[in-house]
Design an enzyme around this catalytic site. Sequence first.
Site, mmCIF file in Angstrom:
data_model
loop_
_atom_site.group_PDB
_atom_site.id
_atom_site.type_symbol
_atom_site.label_atom_id
_atom_site.label_comp_id
_atom_site.label_asym_id
_atom_site.label_seq_id
_atom_site.Cartn_x
_atom_site.Cartn_y
_atom_site.Cartn_z
ATOM 1 N N HIS A 138 0.815 -1.229 0.000
ATOM 2 C CA HIS A 138 0.000 0.000 0.000
ATOM 3 C C HIS A 138 0.849 1.280 0.000
ATOM 4 C CE1 HIS A 138 -3.183 -2.821 1.012
ATOM 5 N NE2 HIS A 138 -2.497 -3.214 2.062
ATOM 6 N N CYS A 146 -5.808 -2.285 13.142
ATOM 7 C CA CYS A 146 -7.204 -2.391 12.695
ATOM 8 C C CYS A 146 -8.163 -1.803 13.722
ATOM 9 C CB CYS A 146 -7.562 -3.844 12.374
ATOM 10 S SG CYS A 146 -6.761 -4.425 10.863
ATOM 11 N N GLN A 169 10.226 -5.398 8.540
ATOM 12 C CA GLN A 169 10.473 -5.547 7.098
ATOM 13 C C GLN A 169 11.930 -5.207 6.759
ATOM 14 O OE1 GLN A 169 9.178 -6.723 4.473
ATOM 15 N NE2 GLN A 169 6.950 -6.766 4.675
ATOM 16 N N ASP A 215 0.105 -4.547 14.460
ATOM 17 C CA ASP A 215 -0.502 -3.979 13.250
ATOM 18 C C ASP A 215 -1.899 -4.585 13.026
ATOM 19 O OD1 ASP A 215 -1.221 -4.324 10.451
ATOM 20 O OD2 ASP A 215 0.788 -3.809 9.812
ATOM 21 N N ASN A 216 -1.962 -5.923 12.987
ATOM 22 C CA ASN A 216 -3.242 -6.570 12.690
ATOM 23 C C ASN A 216 -4.288 -6.215 13.750
ATOM 24 O OD1 ASN A 216 -1.123 -7.738 11.264
ATOM 25 N ND2 ASN A 216 -2.137 -9.711 11.059
ATOM 26 N N SER A 238 -5.704 1.697 -2.393
ATOM 27 C CA SER A 238 -5.026 2.072 -1.154
ATOM 28 C C SER A 238 -3.955 3.150 -1.300
ATOM 29 C CB SER A 238 -4.407 0.826 -0.506
ATOM 30 O OG SER A 238 -3.401 0.285 -1.342
ATOM 31 N N SER A 290 5.780 -2.763 12.183
ATOM 32 C CA SER A 290 5.735 -3.698 11.049
ATOM 33 C C SER A 290 6.923 -3.463 10.120
ATOM 34 C CB SER A 290 4.455 -3.486 10.236
ATOM 35 O OG SER A 290 3.350 -3.528 11.081
ATOM 36 N N LYS A 334 4.666 -7.595 14.695
ATOM 37 C CA LYS A 334 3.849 -7.269 13.512
ATOM 38 C C LYS A 334 2.397 -7.679 13.786
ATOM 39 C CE LYS A 334 1.949 -7.105 9.376
ATOM 40 N NZ LYS A 334 0.558 -7.465 9.152
ATOM 41 N N ASN A 390 4.863 -11.180 8.847
ATOM 42 C CA ASN A 390 3.580 -11.114 9.548
ATOM 43 C C ASN A 390 3.649 -11.755 10.926
ATOM 44 O OD1 ASN A 390 0.563 -10.638 9.479
ATOM 45 N ND2 ASN A 390 0.633 -12.833 9.870
ATOM 46 N N HIS A 396 -3.515 2.141 8.584
ATOM 47 C CA HIS A 396 -3.026 2.219 9.960
ATOM 48 C C HIS A 396 -2.158 3.458 10.165
ATOM 49 C CE1 HIS A 396 -4.586 -1.673 10.139
ATOM 50 N NE2 HIS A 396 -3.504 -2.399 10.313
ATOM 51 N N SER A 413 1.531 -0.224 -5.329
ATOM 52 C CA SER A 413 0.600 -0.505 -4.248
ATOM 53 C C SER A 413 0.107 -1.932 -4.409
ATOM 54 C CB SER A 413 -0.576 0.462 -4.331
ATOM 55 O OG SER A 413 -1.060 0.730 -3.045
ATOM 56 N N ASP A 426 3.252 -7.603 -0.019
ATOM 57 C CA ASP A 426 2.129 -7.557 0.924
ATOM 58 C C ASP A 426 0.946 -8.235 0.244
ATOM 59 O OD1 ASP A 426 -0.011 -6.970 2.553
ATOM 60 O OD2 ASP A 426 0.464 -4.846 2.784
ATOM 61 N N HIS A 429 -7.495 -9.184 3.471
ATOM 62 C CA HIS A 429 -6.638 -8.721 2.381
ATOM 63 C C HIS A 429 -7.326 -8.694 1.016
ATOM 64 C CE1 HIS A 429 -2.794 -7.516 0.776
ATOM 65 N NE2 HIS A 429 -3.060 -8.281 -0.254
ATOM 66 N N GLU A 432 4.517 -9.316 4.146
ATOM 67 C CA GLU A 432 3.903 -8.494 5.194
ATOM 68 C C GLU A 432 2.693 -9.125 5.875
ATOM 69 O OE1 GLU A 432 4.824 -5.505 6.250
ATOM 70 O OE2 GLU A 432 3.032 -4.548 7.056
HETATM 71 P P1 NAI Z 1 -6.019 -14.855 11.506
HETATM 72 O O1 NAI Z 1 -5.752 -16.148 10.865
HETATM 73 O O2 NAI Z 1 -5.381 -14.498 12.807
HETATM 74 O O3 NAI Z 1 -7.601 -14.663 11.718
HETATM 75 C C1 NAI Z 1 -8.585 -15.039 10.805
HETATM 76 C C2 NAI Z 1 -9.694 -15.720 11.601
HETATM 77 O O4 NAI Z 1 -10.812 -15.974 10.741
HETATM 78 C C3 NAI Z 1 -9.252 -17.077 12.177
HETATM 79 O O5 NAI Z 1 -9.422 -17.095 13.572
HETATM 80 C C4 NAI Z 1 -10.151 -18.077 11.465
HETATM 81 O O6 NAI Z 1 -10.490 -19.174 12.295
HETATM 82 C C5 NAI Z 1 -11.364 -17.227 11.113
HETATM 83 N N1 NAI Z 1 -12.162 -17.757 9.996
HETATM 84 C C6 NAI Z 1 -11.740 -18.415 8.873
HETATM 85 N N2 NAI Z 1 -12.790 -18.748 8.099
HETATM 86 C C7 NAI Z 1 -13.894 -18.281 8.733
HETATM 87 C C8 NAI Z 1 -15.285 -18.323 8.435
HETATM 88 N N3 NAI Z 1 -15.746 -18.935 7.354
HETATM 89 N N4 NAI Z 1 -16.147 -17.728 9.297
HETATM 90 C C9 NAI Z 1 -15.700 -17.130 10.441
HETATM 91 N N5 NAI Z 1 -14.385 -17.071 10.779
HETATM 92 C C10 NAI Z 1 -13.499 -17.636 9.943
HETATM 93 O O7 NAI Z 1 -5.675 -13.736 10.413
HETATM 94 P P2 NAI Z 1 -5.469 -12.158 10.679
HETATM 95 O O8 NAI Z 1 -4.041 -11.884 10.947
HETATM 96 O O9 NAI Z 1 -6.500 -11.712 11.637
HETATM 97 O O10 NAI Z 1 -5.752 -11.586 9.220
HETATM 98 C C11 NAI Z 1 -7.042 -11.650 8.624
HETATM 99 C C12 NAI Z 1 -7.009 -10.981 7.246
HETATM 100 O O11 NAI Z 1 -6.735 -9.591 7.386
HETATM 101 C C13 NAI Z 1 -5.926 -11.511 6.308
HETATM 102 O O12 NAI Z 1 -6.420 -11.495 4.987
HETATM 103 C C14 NAI Z 1 -4.815 -10.487 6.451
HETATM 104 O O13 NAI Z 1 -3.950 -10.509 5.359
HETATM 105 C C15 NAI Z 1 -5.614 -9.216 6.568
HETATM 106 N N6 NAI Z 1 -4.995 -8.060 7.206
HETATM 107 C C16 NAI Z 1 -5.517 -6.839 6.863
HETATM 108 C C17 NAI Z 1 -5.035 -5.681 7.427
HETATM 109 C C18 NAI Z 1 -5.593 -4.365 7.034
HETATM 110 O O14 NAI Z 1 -5.019 -3.340 7.364
HETATM 111 N N7 NAI Z 1 -6.706 -4.303 6.340
HETATM 112 C C19 NAI Z 1 -3.942 -5.711 8.431
HETATM 113 C C20 NAI Z 1 -3.503 -7.048 8.764
HETATM 114 C C21 NAI Z 1 -4.018 -8.175 8.178
#
Ligand code: NAI
Length: 476
Positions: A51, A238, A409, A233-234, A79, A405, A229, A224, A397, A74, A137, A344, A199
């Site tokens: 991003h 968020c 990196q 960050d997550n 983003s 984070s 991180k 990650n 963020h 990006s 990322d 993501h 990332e």
């Molecule tokens: P994580 O693996 O810690 O959490 C995801 C959760 O979703 C897990 O606990 C899993 O059991 C649950 N899950 C999976 N399928 C499901 C379903 N069908 N129904 C309900 N729950 C379900 O992953 P994390 O780190 O929380 O990341 C989640 C997403 O967010 C990823 O795609 C990551 O890349 C993205 N992300 C986005 C950010 C942003 O700024 N927008 C920042 C950091 C991560």
Amino acid sequence: MDYKVADLSLADFGRREIRLAEHEMPGLMAVRAEYAEAKPLRGAKIMGSLHMTIQTAVLIETLVELGADVRWVSCNIFSTQDHAAAAVVVGKDGTADALKGVPVFAWKGETLEEYWWCTDQALQWPDGTGPNMILDDGGDATLLVHKGAEYEKAGAVPTATAEDPEEWGIILDTLRRTIAEKDGRWTAAAAEIKGVTEETTTGVHRLYEMAKAGTLAFPAINVNDSVTKSKFDNKYGCRHSVIDGLNRATDVLIGGKVALVAGYGDVGKGVAEALKGQGARVIVTEIDPICALQAAMDGFQVSTLDDVVDTVDIFVTTTGNFNIIRADHMERMKHQAIVSNIGHFDNEIDMAGLAKIAGIEKIEIKPQVHEWRFPDGHSIIVLAEGRLMNLGCATGHPSFVMSNSFTNQVIAQIELFTKTEEYPVGVYVLPKHLDEKVARLHLDALGVKLTELTKEQAAYIGVHVEGPYKPDHYRY
Ligand code: NAI
């Protein structure tokens, strides 16, 4: 310099915000000071796909200060912060007539074709060579190199089928065109790359899949899963930016509303806490009994989407999984329910299925905010076309959390670039002492006073006075 951004005249504004962000990114600034002389990234040609925000500008300029030659895109079509992109191209000491920065190919609101064109551009240096490092990322740059090399080896690029998502067809077209322009290009690129630092959860998932299948072409550091991180960050990132996204997009009052958070991993925990903090009544959905139990013990109702879909005002998906909110769910939602994703990729919400409902109407309220009106007259509000709403509708963020984070990196780039032989092809996390170092670099700014172990105490709990303080399996 070759580059493509929205408007170079935004560079001064970008530079002013970068200046403020530098103060909020003590980890990156400490790394700059530590390596000012050594320049460990001299000789590194880093292609970054992350991003293009103000915080990322500070990361890019840190990599450059450490000696790297950098090109950037990006990793999402919505983003980019155009002033940040402009400032990076112009550079700290440059002007619009004398560019002294880094080639960036990114603007807010790219089409998918433009997105993959940008990625391709950043993977080619003007002398025809490719990068020797990737900073990714979500894994799109890594995917393009791997798929390109795979199809060159096979001698043909397949054609997308009707079942494939639209984006896959665009990726295949990009590869077909680039292979036709210069056969062998992707194989050469894959061979030249010493490694990738990834990332996010989704990109890391892709890397482990490739490692398992034996198709990973170069070593990878999973940034990650540094504690500093994903547990920061997550979660805390968020926790901040989900509210920012909702407010800037809709300005709807969150207090008293019913919000549903799909997924209670690191991102879900931050999102649920933020919505609760605003006074929403939060329902969590989970598939993992451990995370479901955590959500319950944190005081949240845990239910299924099917059971509660018609009672919810605000939806946020955080799963990194696909097809979480289906078109038939959206048909059953309350009038003007807000539907958003912070994971993501955009396939957490079935946007393609929504668009296919007979008689549905899409009305743009403003960019990245759309009302979808169903034939019966009721409507829902979808943020950022189903893409990550905190970066699509707000500015992602804040700097301080991204400093954690991005310090990981930079350290990961230095590790892979300078100690390549210590990392055979595989996926690695940074050692704990470096994770602890990243945290340490952020304590002073918050006025944190750390207690020092005595020698006797260290011996009693079986650690060194200077750390690491926890075994690798510790969960924080
Ligand atoms: P994580 O693996 O810690 O959490 C995801 C959760 O979703 C897990 O606990 C899993 O059991 C649950 N899950 C999976 N399928 C499901 C379903 N069908 N129904 C309900 N729950 C379900 O992953 P994390 O780190 O929380 O990341 C989640 C997403 O967010 C990823 O795609 C990551 O890349 C993205 N992300 C986005 C950010 C942003 O700024 N927008 C920042 C950091 C991560």
